[in-house]
Design an enzyme around this catalytic site. Structure first.
Site, PDB file in Angstrom:
ATOM      1  N   SER A  53       0.843  -1.197   0.000  1.00 35.68           N
ATOM      2  CA  SER A  53       0.000   0.000   0.000  1.00 35.68           C
ATOM      3  C   SER A  53       0.877   1.246   0.000  1.00 35.68           C
ATOM      4  O   SER A  53       2.087   1.181   0.272  1.00 35.68           O
ATOM      5  CB  SER A  53      -0.922  -0.015   1.221  1.00 35.68           C
ATOM      6  N   GLU A  66       1.080   5.609   0.949  1.00 36.35           N
ATOM      7  CA  GLU A  66       0.514   6.749   1.663  1.00 36.35           C
ATOM      8  C   GLU A  66       0.716   8.040   0.880  1.00 36.35           C
ATOM      9  O   GLU A  66       1.778   8.274   0.303  1.00 36.35           O
ATOM     10  CB  GLU A  66       1.179   6.891   3.044  1.00 36.35           C
ATOM     11  N   HIS A  84      -6.888   8.630   6.814  1.00 40.42           N
ATOM     12  CA  HIS A  84      -6.462   8.731   8.212  1.00 40.42           C
ATOM     13  C   HIS A  84      -7.502   9.550   8.965  1.00 40.42           C
ATOM     14  O   HIS A  84      -8.098  10.477   8.414  1.00 40.42           O
ATOM     15  CB  HIS A  84      -5.120   9.453   8.310  1.00 40.42           C
ATOM     16  N   ARG A 135      -4.308   8.845  17.216  1.00 40.45           N
ATOM     17  CA  ARG A 135      -4.537   9.893  18.209  1.00 40.45           C
ATOM     18  C   ARG A 135      -4.366  11.258  17.570  1.00 40.45           C
ATOM     19  O   ARG A 135      -5.173  12.155  17.757  1.00 40.45           O
ATOM     20  CB  ARG A 135      -3.563   9.745  19.387  1.00 40.45           C
ATOM     21  N   GLY A 136      -3.261  11.426  16.833  1.00 42.41           N
ATOM     22  CA  GLY A 136      -2.925  12.723  16.257  1.00 42.41           C
ATOM     23  C   GLY A 136      -1.883  13.424  17.110  1.00 42.41           C
ATOM     24  O   GLY A 136      -1.678  13.085  18.277  1.00 42.41           O
ATOM     25  N   ASP A 137      -1.219  14.394  16.523  1.00 45.31           N
ATOM     26  CA  ASP A 137      -0.152  15.107  17.216  1.00 45.31           C
ATOM     27  C   ASP A 137      -0.724  16.176  18.144  1.00 45.31           C
ATOM     28  O   ASP A 137      -1.640  16.913  17.768  1.00 45.31           O
ATOM     29  CB  ASP A 137       0.791  15.778  16.208  1.00 45.31           C
ATOM     30  N   ALA A 141      -5.937   6.844  20.796  1.00 45.45           N
ATOM     31  CA  ALA A 141      -6.400   6.132  19.601  1.00 45.45           C
ATOM     32  C   ALA A 141      -7.307   4.959  19.954  1.00 45.45           C
ATOM     33  O   ALA A 141      -8.238   4.651  19.211  1.00 45.45           O
ATOM     34  CB  ALA A 141      -5.202   5.647  18.783  1.00 45.45           C
ATOM     35  N   HIS A 166       7.259   5.016  20.602  1.00 47.47           N
ATOM     36  CA  HIS A 166       6.761   6.384  20.427  1.00 47.47           C
ATOM     37  C   HIS A 166       7.633   7.344  21.227  1.00 47.47           C
ATOM     38  O   HIS A 166       7.970   7.072  22.392  1.00 47.47           O
ATOM     39  CB  HIS A 166       5.303   6.463  20.900  1.00 47.47           C
ATOM     40  N   GLN A 212      16.004  16.759   4.915  1.00 44.17           N
ATOM     41  CA  GLN A 212      14.585  16.604   5.265  1.00 44.17           C
ATOM     42  C   GLN A 212      14.365  15.342   6.102  1.00 44.17           C
ATOM     43  O   GLN A 212      13.647  15.361   7.100  1.00 44.17           O
ATOM     44  CB  GLN A 212      13.762  16.545   3.972  1.00 44.17           C
ATOM     45  N   PHE A 243      12.810  15.045   9.905  1.00 47.95           N
ATOM     46  CA  PHE A 243      11.656  14.189  10.194  1.00 47.95           C
ATOM     47  C   PHE A 243      11.991  13.188  11.296  1.00 47.95           C
ATOM     48  O   PHE A 243      11.230  12.985  12.231  1.00 47.95           O
ATOM     49  CB  PHE A 243      11.274  13.381   8.945  1.00 47.95           C
ATOM     50  N   HIS A 255       4.155  -0.845   3.503  1.00 47.04           N
ATOM     51  CA  HIS A 255       3.360   0.374   3.317  1.00 47.04           C
ATOM     52  C   HIS A 255       4.349   1.509   3.047  1.00 47.04           C
ATOM     53  O   HIS A 255       5.132   1.871   3.932  1.00 47.04           O
ATOM     54  CB  HIS A 255       2.530   0.662   4.571  1.00 47.04           C
TER      55      HIS A 255
END
Length: 279
Positions: A8, A10, A69, A99-101, A117, A143, A206, A210, A260
């Protein structure tokens, strides 16, 4: 390579018309590989959310299997349910629940009704049963906000117990981190497929930024080699393709249930790795 693996890609919602045209071009090239789905990242609220909807709408118009998402931080239950109803009407069958940032300086509990989440997964299951196949995030290198590796594994198990059907990992470059994580999950009774997230290497500066932000380790030998190329983008991309191809090969040979790819809306780097693997 076995045929039952899941591959898959993204995408992120582009900010401009030109960016949207680039996304369409990339999707048309990558869709020729017959992926299981394309996922589309999500921004909570306002124009960012609208761009997610526009990207999802276009993919569905092309009859492409799409996994939007959805993050819960900063949104009310009602807002989330409205989005879910929209996706249900579009006959979308797969979601990536996150959950998200947290915005800088914000604490949990101050940003909406759902904080984790697993709560989002529970809500989706309560409303829709098994209509959606729910992917959640996994972190082989843990995490960056987790108190410990053990705490992070427990958080992951909570998402699985809430009803997650599969997981996609944060990207990494050390296959042993993935295999160790999967083994620890198995020891805890977690048996959902955990698909490795793959980040092609195209821009060292970059990537370093990240990786520092999300806690993904770039092995020292890879960093030093990438640094040695300086501004030679062609050299960085050629070396990056070798490194990531070997990573993917080890993962698939070791039993990973698929890959992915974090495409960054570019087809060429992923196609290079795909062709190297002979998929």
């Amino acid at each position: 390579m076995t045929t039952n693996r899941s591959f898959s890609f993204e995408l992120f919602p582009p900010k401009t018309e030109k960016g949207f045209e680039n996304l369409k071009t990339a999707v048309n090239q990558l869709n020729a590989l017959n992926p299981e789905f394309f996922s589309v990242t999500y921004g909570a609220g306002g124009s960012t959310q609208d761009r997610t909807f526009a990207s999802v709408d276009w993919l569905r118009e092309q009859q492409i299997e799409t996994a939007p998402h959805l993050s819960c931080i900063g949104s009310s239950r009602e807002e989330i349910l409205q989005i879910l109803d929209r996706y249900h009407e579009q006959k979308i069958r797969r979601l990536v629940a996150l959950r998200g940032d947290l915005p800088s300086g914000a604490g949990l509990g101050s940003l909406g009704e759902l904080n984790y989440a697993n709560e989002l997964v529970e809500m989706i299951k309560e409303r829709y049963g098994d209509h959606f196949y729910i992917e959640v995030a996994a972190y082989p290198e843990f995490h960056p906000q987790a108190n410990s590796a053990k705490a992070d594994l427990k958080n992951f198990k909570r998402k699985v117990e809430a009803g997650a059907d599969g997981a996609i990992t944060q990207y990494f470059y050390n296959p042993d981190a993935y295999f160790c994580f999967v083994e620890e999950c198995s020891d805890m009774g977690i048996d959902i497929p955990i698909v490795p997230g793959i980040m092609p290497i195209t821009n060292y500066v970059q990537l370093a930024r990240f990786s520092d932000a999300c806690g993904a380790e770039i092995p020292r030998w890879v960093r030093r080699r990438l640094e040695s190329f300086g501004d030679d983008l062609e050299g960085i991309r050629a070396f990056g393709a070798e490194v990531v191809t070997e990573l993917c090969r080890r993962l698939l040979d070791g039993g990973a249930p698929g890959l992915h790819f974090y495409t960054m809306n570019q087809a060429t780097p992923t196609l290079k790795i795909w062709n190297n693997l002979g998929l």
